[in-house]
Scaffold this motif. Structure first.
Motif, short mmCIF file in Angstrom:
data_model
loop_
_atom_site.label_atom_id
_atom_site.label_comp_id
_atom_site.label_asym_id
_atom_site.label_seq_id
_atom_site.Cartn_x
_atom_site.Cartn_y
_atom_site.Cartn_z
N ILE A 8 45.26 -1.42 -23.66
CA ILE A 8 44.80 -0.11 -24.15
C ILE A 8 44.87 -0.05 -25.67
CG2 ILE A 8 45.31 2.36 -24.18
CD1 ILE A 8 46.26 2.05 -21.27
N LEU A 9 45.95 -0.56 -26.25
CA LEU A 9 46.10 -0.52 -27.70
C LEU A 9 45.09 -1.41 -28.40
CD1 LEU A 9 50.00 -0.49 -27.99
CD2 LEU A 9 48.45 1.37 -28.59
N VAL A 10 44.88 -2.63 -27.87
CA VAL A 10 43.96 -3.58 -28.50
C VAL A 10 42.53 -3.05 -28.45
CG1 VAL A 10 42.89 -5.86 -28.25
CG2 VAL A 10 45.38 -5.63 -28.21
N TYR A 11 42.08 -2.65 -27.28
CA TYR A 11 40.71 -2.19 -27.16
C TYR A 11 40.53 -0.82 -27.80
CZ TYR A 11 39.51 -6.23 -24.39
OH TYR A 11 39.26 -7.52 -24.00
N GLY A 12 41.59 0.00 -27.78
CA GLY A 12 41.53 1.27 -28.50
C GLY A 12 41.39 1.06 -30.00
N ALA A 13 42.11 0.07 -30.54
CA ALA A 13 41.99 -0.24 -31.96
C ALA A 13 40.58 -0.72 -32.30
CB ALA A 13 43.01 -1.30 -32.35
N GLY A 14 39.98 -1.51 -31.40
CA GLY A 14 38.61 -1.96 -31.62
C GLY A 14 37.63 -0.81 -31.67
N ILE A 15 37.79 0.14 -30.76
CA ILE A 15 36.90 1.32 -30.73
C ILE A 15 37.04 2.13 -32.02
CG2 ILE A 15 36.53 3.53 -29.58
CD1 ILE A 15 37.22 2.06 -26.94
N LEU A 16 38.27 2.37 -32.45
CA LEU A 16 38.48 3.11 -33.69
C LEU A 16 37.89 2.36 -34.89
CD1 LEU A 16 42.14 4.46 -33.37
CD2 LEU A 16 40.00 5.67 -32.90
N GLN A 17 38.04 1.02 -34.89
CA GLN A 17 37.51 0.24 -36.01
C GLN A 17 36.00 0.33 -36.07
OE1 GLN A 17 39.62 -2.01 -38.33
NE2 GLN A 17 37.81 -1.12 -39.28
N GLY A 18 35.35 0.24 -34.91
CA GLY A 18 33.89 0.36 -34.88
C GLY A 18 33.43 1.72 -35.36
N ALA A 19 34.14 2.77 -34.96
CA ALA A 19 33.77 4.12 -35.38
C ALA A 19 33.94 4.30 -36.88
CB ALA A 19 34.60 5.15 -34.62
N ALA A 20 35.05 3.80 -37.43
CA ALA A 20 35.32 3.97 -38.85
C ALA A 20 34.32 3.21 -39.71
CB ALA A 20 36.75 3.49 -39.17
N PHE A 21 33.86 2.07 -39.22
CA PHE A 21 33.02 1.18 -40.02
C PHE A 21 31.67 1.80 -40.35
CE2 PHE A 21 30.41 -2.73 -40.62
CZ PHE A 21 31.14 -3.26 -41.68
N VAL A 22 31.18 2.73 -39.53
CA VAL A 22 29.82 3.26 -39.73
C VAL A 22 29.82 4.65 -40.35
CG1 VAL A 22 28.83 1.88 -37.89
CG2 VAL A 22 29.72 4.16 -37.37
N LEU A 23 30.97 5.20 -40.70
CA LEU A 23 30.99 6.57 -41.20
C LEU A 23 30.29 6.72 -42.54
CD1 LEU A 23 34.46 8.11 -40.24
CD2 LEU A 23 32.30 8.10 -38.99
N VAL A 24 30.60 5.87 -43.51
CA VAL A 24 29.96 6.00 -44.82
C VAL A 24 28.45 5.76 -44.73
CG1 VAL A 24 29.81 5.02 -47.15
CG2 VAL A 24 32.04 5.57 -46.18
N PRO A 25 27.97 4.71 -44.03
CA PRO A 25 26.51 4.59 -43.87
C PRO A 25 25.89 5.81 -43.20
CG PRO A 25 27.58 2.54 -43.25
CD PRO A 25 28.67 3.54 -43.47
N SER A 26 26.60 6.42 -42.27
CA SER A 26 26.07 7.60 -41.58
C SER A 26 26.06 8.83 -42.48
CB SER A 26 26.91 7.90 -40.33
OG SER A 26 26.90 6.81 -39.44
N LEU A 27 26.83 8.80 -43.56
CA LEU A 27 26.89 9.93 -44.49
C LEU A 27 25.91 9.79 -45.65
CD1 LEU A 27 30.75 10.43 -44.72
CD2 LEU A 27 29.13 12.07 -43.77
N GLY A 28 25.05 8.78 -45.60
CA GLY A 28 24.17 8.51 -46.73
C GLY A 28 23.37 9.72 -47.16
N HIS A 29 22.74 10.43 -46.21
CA HIS A 29 21.91 11.59 -46.57
C HIS A 29 22.77 12.75 -47.07
CE1 HIS A 29 23.27 12.31 -42.47
NE2 HIS A 29 22.92 13.57 -42.57
N VAL A 30 24.04 12.81 -46.63
CA VAL A 30 24.95 13.87 -47.09
C VAL A 30 25.38 13.62 -48.53
CG1 VAL A 30 27.20 14.95 -46.73
CG2 VAL A 30 25.77 14.37 -44.77
N LEU A 31 25.72 12.38 -48.83
CA LEU A 31 26.25 12.06 -50.15
C LEU A 31 25.20 12.06 -51.24
CD1 LEU A 31 28.68 9.16 -49.13
CD2 LEU A 31 29.22 11.58 -49.48
#
Length: 387
Positions: A8-31
């Motif tokens: 649970i911890l390993v795969y949970g960490a992977g899910i959080l990492q994937g989510a965090a990695f795309v936040l700034v690209p997803s904010l491009g139009h906002v920034l």
């Protein structure tokens, strides 16, 4: 119970990492709009600390593993991610130079966290499932892909509610919780069981992943631009090309996670992936209709699906020496290749149009196919005969 908790911890960490990695690209139009108004150059500069941090973190993972253990590598990586997400949440509450500085530091922290965390997660997942390491690694990368697809949607919902900073804040809490909750235990011992110096033949894995990442960067970073420039599509439809690419990649990883460890199936699939990448470049170079191009990028995503996780799995099965150091080198190669694939098409457009560049990039299939043939043999060869 310990193994279930670790999974649970390993795969949970992977899910959080994937989510965090795309936040700034997803904010491009906002920034790029009020109240931030970052220039195009300022926005593009945000990615350099992330790439540099990821390479540094990945390459430091082996040294940290040898001196402190796999559990510490993962904790430090998760901690760096938590700091990065906290800085991004802070940026949502500030403006101007303060916001820009916070996001610049966020990308550096996220890069370091990405390098350390993925260097630890891949071999740890394999150690948790010693009878099916390839399935464990492929499923892990599939879970990361699911998070990269879902996180932008959650961020958009929060943005419309006027509180996009709640998403990075929640991720910061999640990373911190996993960092304090992780106990390496048996997986730490498993990943420390082999600490010999990596053999020269294992450089093939790093080169193969770097070449693969060039192709992935060409597809992912230019999908939207390709549809607008070549398919004369609206920006909204261009976003569908990128979604189609990541979506089919993720689906294929999850679907092929059940392929048996023994037998020729994985070797054949790796070879098919190499030729599929080349065929996808050629196909996209010929297409002009917007809908057809979206389908073409979906095919490209499927072709790219298993090359990286299978290469990682074959490498970890090949007596790679320190598995954390090996995985770190693979992550560094992935980030360097992604950087080349993202920036090179922009420079090459001084001399040729995107379809011609894509047609030329089809030549990557040749070395990718060579390594698809070579890597399984390095993974299967007895230690004394590996060259």
């Amino acid at each position: 119970m310990h193994t279930r908790r670790s999974v649970i911890l390993v795969y949970g960490a992977g899910i959080l990492q994937g989510a965090a990695f795309v936040l700034v690209p997803s904010l491009g139009h906002v920034l790029e709009t009020a109240p931030y108004r970052f220039s195009v150059a300022a926005y593009g500069a945000l990615y350099f600390p992330e790439i540099l941090g990821a390479v540094i973190g990945a390459l430091l993972a082996g040294r940290l593993h040898r001196t402190r253990g796999a559990a510490v590598v993962l904790r430090v990586g998760l901690g760096a991610n938590a700091i990065g997400m906290a800085l991004l949440a802070l940026a949502s509450l500030t403006r101007g130079d303060v916001a820009y500085a916070a996001i610049l530091l966020e990308t550096a922290c996220l890069g370091i966290g990405f390098g350390l965390t993925l260097a630890s997660l891949n071999p740890t997942a394999a150690a948790l499932f010693p009878s099916a390491p390839t399935a464990a690694i492929t499923t892990l990368n599939g879970a990361i892909g699911v998070a990269t697809a879902v996180a932008p949607l959650l961020l958009e919902v929060a943005r419309r509610a006027g509180a996009w900073g709640t998403v990075p804040a929640a991720l910061a809490i999640g990373f911190a919780g996993l960092s304090f909750g992780w106990d390496g235990g048996s997986t730490d011992r498993a990943t420390r069981s082999a600490t010999a110096r990596a053999r020269p033949g294992l450089r093939s894995f790093v080169v193969a992943v770097a070449l693969y990442a060039v192709a992935e960067g060409c597809f992912s970073s230019w999908a939207q631009v390709y549809l607008v420039q070549v398919g004369h599509a609206a920006a909204g439809l261009g976003a569908w090309a990128l979604s189609a690419f990541w979506g089919t990649m993720t689906l294929l990883r999850l679907a092929l996670g059940v392929v048996p460890e023994r037998g020729p199936a994985r070797r054949r699939l790796l070879l098919a992936s190499a030729f599929g990448i080349g065929a996808s470049f050629l196909l996209l170079a010929q297409l002009r209709a917007a809908v057809a191009l979206v389908a073409g990028f979906a095919i490209a995503g499927a072709a790219c699906g298993i090359y990286y996780p299978y290469a990682m799995a074959f490498g970890l099965a090949s007596d790679a020496g320190d598995p954390i150091a090996f995985a770190g080198s693979m992550v560094a190669a992935l980030m360097i290749g992604e950087g080349v694939g993202s920036f090179a098409p922009g420079e090459l457009q001084r001399f040729a149009a995107l379809p011609a560049i894509y047609a030329g990039a089809a030549a990557l299939a040749i070395p990718l196919a060579f390594y698809a043939w070579r890597l399984p043999r390095l993974g299967a060869a007895p230690s004394g005969r590996r060259k």
